[in-house]
Design a protein around this motif. Structure first.
Motif, short mmCIF file in Angstrom:
data_model
loop_
_atom_site.label_atom_id
_atom_site.label_comp_id
_atom_site.label_asym_id
_atom_site.label_seq_id
_atom_site.Cartn_x
_atom_site.Cartn_y
_atom_site.Cartn_z
N UNK A 79 1.30 31.24 99.70
CA UNK A 79 1.58 31.99 98.43
C UNK A 79 2.97 31.96 97.91
N UNK A 80 3.76 31.83 98.82
CA UNK A 80 5.38 31.85 98.34
C UNK A 80 5.63 30.49 97.66
N UNK A 81 5.08 29.32 98.31
CA UNK A 81 5.30 28.20 97.81
C UNK A 81 4.55 27.71 96.64
N UNK A 82 3.60 28.50 96.33
CA UNK A 82 2.65 28.24 95.09
C UNK A 82 3.42 28.72 93.73
N UNK A 83 4.49 29.43 93.85
CA UNK A 83 5.39 30.00 92.88
C UNK A 83 6.17 28.76 92.12
N UNK A 84 6.38 27.75 92.98
CA UNK A 84 7.07 26.76 92.43
C UNK A 84 6.59 25.20 92.72
N UNK A 85 5.58 25.24 93.54
CA UNK A 85 4.88 23.87 93.59
C UNK A 85 3.43 24.18 93.28
N UNK A 86 3.06 23.10 92.60
CA UNK A 86 1.57 22.90 91.99
C UNK A 86 0.55 23.08 93.23
N UNK A 87 -0.67 24.16 92.76
CA UNK A 87 -1.41 24.19 93.95
C UNK A 87 -1.97 22.93 94.74
N UNK A 88 -2.39 21.96 93.88
CA UNK A 88 -3.00 20.77 94.46
C UNK A 88 -1.89 20.12 95.51
N UNK A 89 -0.65 19.98 94.97
CA UNK A 89 0.43 19.13 95.81
C UNK A 89 0.51 20.21 97.13
N UNK B 3 13.53 32.12 98.38
CA UNK B 3 13.25 31.17 99.55
C UNK B 3 12.87 29.73 98.98
N UNK B 4 13.45 28.65 99.35
CA UNK B 4 13.16 27.44 98.81
C UNK B 4 11.69 27.36 99.27
N UNK B 5 10.90 26.70 97.98
CA UNK B 5 9.44 26.50 98.29
C UNK B 5 9.07 25.62 99.50
N UNK B 6 9.85 24.55 99.44
CA UNK B 6 9.41 23.60 100.58
C UNK B 6 9.64 23.95 101.98
N UNK B 7 10.68 24.91 102.12
CA UNK B 7 11.03 25.66 103.41
C UNK B 7 9.70 26.83 103.65
N UNK B 8 9.22 27.20 102.55
CA UNK B 8 7.97 28.22 102.54
C UNK B 8 6.86 27.44 103.14
N UNK B 9 6.80 26.30 102.74
CA UNK B 9 5.65 25.35 103.12
C UNK B 9 5.51 24.73 104.30
N UNK B 10 6.83 24.53 104.75
CA UNK B 10 6.92 24.25 106.32
C UNK B 10 6.65 25.51 106.99
N UNK B 11 6.90 26.47 106.96
CA UNK B 11 6.60 27.90 107.56
C UNK B 11 5.18 28.01 107.52
N UNK B 12 4.58 27.80 106.36
CA UNK B 12 3.05 28.06 106.13
C UNK B 12 2.49 26.97 106.89
N UNK B 13 3.05 25.71 107.16
CA UNK B 13 2.19 24.58 108.04
C UNK B 13 2.35 25.07 109.44
N UNK B 14 3.59 25.46 109.95
CA UNK B 14 3.65 25.93 111.36
C UNK B 14 2.99 26.84 111.63
#
Length: 110
Positions: free
Chosen positions: A48-58, A1-12
């Motif tokens: 947690x899926x997001x953190x596989x590709x995007x740095x934790x701080x970002x 799954x795309x990291x940014x999509x995972x991040x959007x789902x995490x936010x929602x």
């Protein structure tokens, strides 16, 4: 799954959980309490899926910043909470900070 999509789902999911937190009335109402627990569980899973590709701080800055902005909007629109000029300026600064991190930081995953 795309990291940014995972991040959007995490936010929602986090915003849903936080919105239900108000409705749970201190975990005294069952259904909103279940939504809180489920929302935060889903949020952390996708984060947690997001953190596989995007740095934790970002990732965390975007997650918490976007969540703050969205839950503030929900507070104003759904719960009829008031926001003053200082609150609007603060929210604008959060948005600006997230944009700077994503658009100008060399650590951002594009």
């Amino acid at each position: 799954m795309n990291a940014w999509l995972s991040l959007v789902l995490a936010i929602l999911a986090e915003v849903i959980g936080t919105g239900a937190l108000k409705a749970s009335e201190g975990f005294s109402r069952l259904l909103p309490s279940v939504v809180v627990i489920g929302g935060y569980g889903v949020a952390f899973y996708f984060l947690s899926l997001t953190l596989k590709q995007i740095p934790v701080g970002i990732a965390y800055a975007v997650w918490s910043g976007a969540g703050t902005v969205l839950i503030t909007l929900i507070g104003v629109l759904v719960f009829r909470q008031k926001i003053d000029l200082a609150g609007v300026v603060g929210i604008a600064l959060i948005v600006a900070g997230v944009l700077v991190l994503n658009l100008l930081s060399s650590n951002s995953a594009h």
